[in-house]
Design an enzyme around this catalytic site. Structure first.
Site, short mmCIF file in Angstrom:
data_model
loop_
_atom_site.label_atom_id
_atom_site.label_comp_id
_atom_site.label_asym_id
_atom_site.label_seq_id
_atom_site.Cartn_x
_atom_site.Cartn_y
_atom_site.Cartn_z
N LYS A 56 0.82 -1.22 0.00
CA LYS A 56 0.00 0.00 0.00
C LYS A 56 0.86 1.27 0.00
O LYS A 56 0.38 2.35 -0.31
CB LYS A 56 -0.93 -0.01 1.22
CG LYS A 56 -2.00 -1.12 1.14
CD LYS A 56 -2.95 -1.07 2.32
CE LYS A 56 -2.32 -1.60 3.59
NZ LYS A 56 -2.03 -3.05 3.54
N PHE A 61 12.73 -5.89 3.54
CA PHE A 61 13.71 -6.68 4.28
C PHE A 61 13.04 -7.49 5.39
O PHE A 61 13.26 -8.70 5.54
CB PHE A 61 14.77 -5.73 4.85
CG PHE A 61 15.57 -6.26 6.01
CD1 PHE A 61 16.23 -7.47 5.95
CD2 PHE A 61 15.68 -5.52 7.18
CE1 PHE A 61 16.98 -7.96 7.03
CE2 PHE A 61 16.41 -5.97 8.27
CZ PHE A 61 17.06 -7.19 8.19
N ASP A 111 10.70 -12.46 7.42
CA ASP A 111 9.61 -12.91 8.28
C ASP A 111 8.82 -14.04 7.62
O ASP A 111 8.42 -15.00 8.30
CB ASP A 111 8.68 -11.72 8.58
CG ASP A 111 7.62 -12.06 9.61
OD1 ASP A 111 7.99 -12.41 10.75
OD2 ASP A 111 6.42 -11.98 9.30
N ASP A 134 8.21 -17.70 9.27
CA ASP A 134 6.85 -18.17 9.54
C ASP A 134 6.41 -19.29 8.61
O ASP A 134 5.36 -19.90 8.83
CB ASP A 134 5.85 -17.01 9.42
CG ASP A 134 5.98 -16.00 10.54
OD1 ASP A 134 6.65 -16.32 11.55
OD2 ASP A 134 5.42 -14.90 10.42
N ARG A 148 1.99 -13.41 -0.07
CA ARG A 148 2.18 -12.04 0.41
C ARG A 148 1.75 -11.10 -0.71
O ARG A 148 2.20 -11.23 -1.83
CB ARG A 148 3.66 -11.83 0.77
CG ARG A 148 4.06 -10.41 1.05
CD ARG A 148 3.61 -9.93 2.41
NE ARG A 148 4.20 -10.67 3.51
CZ ARG A 148 3.93 -10.44 4.80
NH1 ARG A 148 3.05 -9.51 5.11
NH2 ARG A 148 4.49 -11.15 5.75
N ASP A 181 8.42 -12.38 19.70
CA ASP A 181 7.34 -13.05 18.99
C ASP A 181 7.71 -14.50 18.68
O ASP A 181 6.92 -15.43 18.90
CB ASP A 181 7.05 -12.29 17.69
CG ASP A 181 5.79 -12.77 16.99
OD1 ASP A 181 4.93 -13.39 17.65
OD2 ASP A 181 5.66 -12.54 15.78
N LYS A 230 7.73 -4.77 17.33
CA LYS A 230 7.84 -5.40 16.02
C LYS A 230 7.22 -4.57 14.91
O LYS A 230 7.65 -4.66 13.75
CB LYS A 230 7.15 -6.79 16.07
CG LYS A 230 7.31 -7.59 14.78
CD LYS A 230 6.65 -8.95 14.89
CE LYS A 230 6.69 -9.67 13.55
NZ LYS A 230 6.03 -11.00 13.61
N PHE A 235 -2.88 -0.37 14.82
CA PHE A 235 -2.72 -0.89 13.46
C PHE A 235 -2.50 -2.41 13.48
O PHE A 235 -3.09 -3.15 12.70
CB PHE A 235 -1.54 -0.20 12.78
CG PHE A 235 -1.19 -0.74 11.42
CD1 PHE A 235 -1.84 -0.31 10.28
CD2 PHE A 235 -0.18 -1.69 11.28
CE1 PHE A 235 -1.51 -0.81 9.02
CE2 PHE A 235 0.16 -2.20 10.04
CZ PHE A 235 -0.51 -1.75 8.90
N ASP A 281 -4.54 -5.64 12.08
CA ASP A 281 -3.92 -6.68 11.25
C ASP A 281 -4.24 -8.07 11.77
O ASP A 281 -4.56 -8.99 11.01
CB ASP A 281 -2.39 -6.48 11.22
CG ASP A 281 -1.81 -6.61 9.84
OD1 ASP A 281 -2.42 -6.10 8.88
OD2 ASP A 281 -0.74 -7.23 9.71
N ASP A 282 -4.16 -8.23 13.09
CA ASP A 282 -4.47 -9.52 13.71
C ASP A 282 -5.93 -9.89 13.45
O ASP A 282 -6.24 -11.05 13.15
CB ASP A 282 -4.23 -9.45 15.22
CG ASP A 282 -2.76 -9.39 15.59
OD1 ASP A 282 -1.91 -9.51 14.68
OD2 ASP A 282 -2.46 -9.23 16.78
#
Length: 375
Positions: free
Chosen positions: A50, A90, A95, A99, A104, A172, A198, A245, A249-250
């Site tokens: 975005k 990066f 990440d 994960d 993405r 995390d 994070k 924010f 997202d969660d």
């Protein structure tokens, strides 16, 4: 200028930056296949999001100066914005590997790309690619800002924010290790720490702080007889905004579709320390908690069934009702952030705006970009 025009103008700067970075590779006598690979990494990973973080640098500089930017000012602000987008790339490339993510921004994660211009699959090369995306930031800063009085401030901001983000990533990862998930360790306080470190520093504070440095906002100044510490003021507003924010997202990870959010939500299957599960553990009954212990973060033949069962429990309007709790959280968070913004000391309306003083509109503009977002 429309939102689309603003984005296109910003993207045009990326093309210049990409060409500059590729020319630097050639000057370093890098082999042609390596140059091609790096070019594809830049195109695939940097400009596809975005771009709120990067464009916010430009917006904030214009708000602080309270006038349209000159071409040189726009170029500098946009370049700093693209440095944040490189930092974001990066973080995301690395990440996604940590994960084991699948997609993405509506496409396969970079490490899962099977072929790069006939040069083979990415796989673990993505580790080095992420390092190069970060390295490009400091090459660009040195090339374009070395002679500026605030050059060291820029370096320190990027280094400090990167380190804080990596601290949050560490907490995390060890809170929810993939091979030994224990959600009994999860709570809302731990979630707050993780997301502030994070996400909030690099996604919110960094954009505004870079703009402030470029505009010459000092560490301390006097205003109407009061001593103002503008970077502390910015921190106190933007870090809670970044927390808000990430809670969004969660929530979207569980509640949004791939078409809406550009990725497949994996927090439940991955056993992430998400706001949703922390809220469920805080307010759930003993039976609901036991259900989460048995079904949250489980991988295997039944993972899709278990994931849906957790979602169903979240959605239960007579039970946990996570959507309702999220709406209540969102209203409260926005009200508190707006109240903090309203308390920011500003110069009187008749004073000449030089750009070196904090303005409330810088925070209002950022908040407006994320309120009620769906992706």
């Amino acid at each position: 200028m429309s939102k689309a025009d603003k984005r296109n103008k910003f993207l045009a700067v990326f093309e210049r930056i990409r060409e500059e970075l590729i020319n630097h590779m050639k000057l370093e006598k890098m082999p042609e296949d390596a140059v091609t690979w790096f070019n594809e990494s830049l195109l695939y990973n940097v400009p596809g999001g975005k771009l709120n973080r990067g464009i916010s640098v430009v917006d904030t500089v214009a708000i602080l100066l309270n006038r349209p930017l000159t071409d040189d000012e726009y170029s500098k602000a946009a370049l700093l914005g693209w440095c944040i987008e490189l930092l974001q790339a990066f973080f995301l490339v690395s990440d996604d590997m940590m994960d084991g993510s699948i997609s993405r921004r509506g496409q396969p994660c970079w490490y899962r790309v099977h072929d790069v211009k006939g040069l083979g699959k990415v796989h673990n090369v993505a580790i080095n690619d992420s390092f190069m995306l970060e390295g490009a930031i400091y090459h660009l800063l040195k090339t374009h800002f070395r002679r500026e009085s605030y050059y060291v401030d820029l370096l320190e901001l990027f280094q400090e924010v990167t380190y804080k983000t990596e601290m949050g990533q560490l907490v995390d990862l060890i809170t929810a290790p993939e091979d030994n998930i224990d959600i009994r360790k999860y709570n809302l306080d731990k979630h707050t720490f993780i997301v502030r470190y994070k996400t909030a520093f690099y996604s919110f504070y960094l954009s505004v702080a870079l703009a402030m440095r470029m505009c010459g906002v000092p560490d301390v100044y006097e205003l109407n007889g009061k001593t103002i510490e503008p970077y502390k003021e910015a921190d106190q507003i933007l870090i809670p905004m970044g927390e808000f924010f990430q809670v969004q997202d969660d929530y979207l990870d569980y509640h949004g579709t791939e078409e809406e959010i550009g990725k497949i939500g994996t927090d439940i299957v991955d056993g992430k320390c998400s706001w949703c599960v922390c809220t469920a553990l805080t307010y759930g009954t003993d039976a609901q908690k036991q259900f989460l212990y048995e079904n949250y973060g489980k991988k295997g033949a039944d993972q899709a069934v278990q994931e849906q069962a957790v979602k169903d429990m979240y959605n239960d309007e007579q039970g946990l009702n996570i959507p309702r709790r999220y709406e209540e959280y969102q209203k409260k968070a926005v009200a508190e952030i707006n109240a903090m913004i309203d308390r920011v000391p500003e110069p009187d309306a008749h004073e000449v705006v030089k750009g070196d003083r904090l303005r409330r509109d810088a925070f209002r503009a950022f908040l407006s970009k994320i309120t009620d977002r769906k992706a």
